[in-house]
Design an enzyme around this catalytic site. Structure first.
Site, PDB file in Angstrom:
ATOM      1  CG  ASP A  53      24.054  57.642 -24.485  1.00  0.00           C
ATOM      2  OD1 ASP A  53      22.871  58.039 -24.470  1.00  0.00           O
ATOM      3  OD2 ASP A  53      24.361  56.437 -24.529  1.00  0.00           O
ATOM      4  CD  GLU A 209      11.883  75.990 -28.086  1.00  0.00           C
ATOM      5  OE1 GLU A 209      12.672  76.373 -28.965  1.00  0.00           O
ATOM      6  OE2 GLU A 209      12.253  75.471 -27.016  1.00  0.00           O
TER       7      GLU A 209
END
Length: 451
Positions: A53, A209
């Site tokens: 968070d 990726e």
């Protein structure tokens, strides 16, 4: 700390309507990324990375310390099993940050979790259960290479002949043949030349990726995060697990709403699914970019020749269930289709994973609950803080009220409470709507109906 996703309860009204409610992203209690779905024993195990968070503002400011696991048997309700591994499980790696994209696979009754520790390489953890506990059998990184900062995003695949392969890499694809023990390899690390970027030359594959390798109907697929930035999902196909690979296009084009992406593709109950992520929940909180991502899933159908049609950007309406939920068995409260306001937690004094930070007006939705010929009673495991109530409603947040459970007790431990409920038959979406005064009301561990 208080859950920043509380604001979704205020801003998220656009996401939920009686005609077509939101289901993407599929996890709303924490920020999740880099989905790695695994089908095992008729259950989907979804391994994820986890954005904290407290991730700071700005591109590339990742704050990631652990890996998590979720399960589903219907593709719409996901049960949170909490943290299944952390950076501390690797004594050889950086310990404060860098728990990047993992993948898990089962072989001979063991579960192998391949994890990149960004800046330190790729390691492997082993467990006897898909939930762990996972342990490091090597005490060192698995892949030894000269490009350690590029050793990220491992993808593991076992071919029909039993040969296992490990793929990884940014900004190109490397691979190696794993031994049967899955924690060592034979031969040298190879690169797939099609994906190598050459300065001054075109880059037709757009590989960035996050490789995801699988096989279907004799075709080998290599899906990946493509282009940067933003990133979409591209893919290539081959007749061999080592190539040569032919670029086939985008599964999902880059979208300005998302600076990154990471595919995971499975077949489950006769349907095909692609997982990835967006920044939808972060965008509800702020117009500033944070690396706080949220996993999404959409269903797709292959073309007759095995190619994948291009999909629209993640659809908020999500997908249809491929099963029902049995309300007469104990169901963990952290089994959620959609929620606004609450958070899940594990490893505290109360034990296990449970729902917490419940405030007035928060709710949890569970989809496609099959009551059969009806239920007469509702039971729940709760631990009260200030106290409050759970309204049990069907089909909508303000839909038919089956009953209201007044939560009593204290925070010293779990208690079981029950009430009689209005009988309802057939399949419904169930809403648990939480009511009470300001502040955290209670913790919620499990529920079940009794017929």
């Amino acid at each position: 700390m208080k859950n920043p996703l509380k604001i979704v309860a205020i801003l998220g009204g656009i996401m939920v309507t009686s005609a077509g409610f939101a289901q993407n992203p599929i996890i709303q209690t924490v920020f999740t990324a880099d989905p790695a779905p695994m089908v095992y024993n008729d259950t989907v195990y979804l391994y994820t990375s986890h954005d904290e968070d407290s991730t700071p503002e700005g591109m590339g400011g990742f704050r990631m310390k652990d890996w998590r696991c979720y399960t589903s048997t219907d593709m719409v309700n996901w049960t949170d099993h909490g943290v299944i591994a952390t950076l501390k499980d690797f004594t050889w790696g950086r310990q404060d940050n860098g728990a990047w994209a993992p993948q898990c696979i089962e072989r001979n009754g063991k579960f192998y979790l391949y994890c990149p520790v960004q800046g330190s390489g790729i390691g492997v953890l082993v467990a006897d259960s898909p939930y762990g506990p996972f342990k490091d059998p090597l005490g060192k990184r698995l892949i030894e290479s000269d490009h350690i900062w590029q050793d990220i995003d491992p993808s593991v695949f076992i071919d029909d002949d039993g040969q296992a392969y490990l793929y990884w890499g940014n900004p190109q694809v490397w691979y190696v043949k794993l031994n049967e023990d899955m924690i060592s390899y034979s031969g040298k690390v190879e690169t797939s030349p099609e994906f190598v970027k050459v300065e001054g030359e075109k880059d037709p594959y757009h590989y960035q990726e996050g490789p995801w390798i699988y096989k279907r109907d004799g075709h080998y697929y290599l899906a990946y995060a493509s282009t940067c930035c933003p990133e979409g999902i591209g893919y290539a196909m081959s007749d061999s697990p080592t190539g040569p690979w032919e670029f086939k296009g985008y599964i999902m084009r880059p979208n300005e709403k998302s600076s990154g992406n990471h595919p995971g593709i499975i077949e489950y109950k006769g349907k095909s699914y692609v997982f990835g992520f967006n920044y939808e929940l972060n965008s509800l909180l702020t117009d500033k970019h944070h690396e706080r991502r949220s996993i999404c899933v959409d269903e797709f159908t292959y073309n007759p020749d095995g190619t994948i049609p291009e999909q629209p950007w993640w659809q908020k309406k999500g997908i249809e269930p491929v099963g029902t939920l049995n309300p007469f068995k104990r169901t963990e409260a952290e089994t959620i289709n959609w929620t606004e306001g609450v958070k899940t937690i594990d490893g505290t004094i109360l034990g296990g994973v449970y729902v917490t930070e419940i405030n007035n007006g928060d709710y949890i939705r569970v989809r496609n609950v099959d009551f059969g010929k009806g239920a007469k009673k509702f039971e729940a495991g709760v631990a009260a803080l200030a106290g409050g109530s759970i309204e049990i409603r069907v089909d909508e947040k303000d839909g038919e009220l089956l009953g209201t459970l007044d939560v009593k007790g204290d925070e010293s431990g779990w208690i079981t409470q029950s009430i009689k409920v209005k009988q309802t038959e057939g399949a419904h979406d169930v809403y648990f709507v939480f009511k009470g005064d300001d502040g955290d009301l209670f913790n919620f561990d499990w529920w079940k109906f009794v017929n």
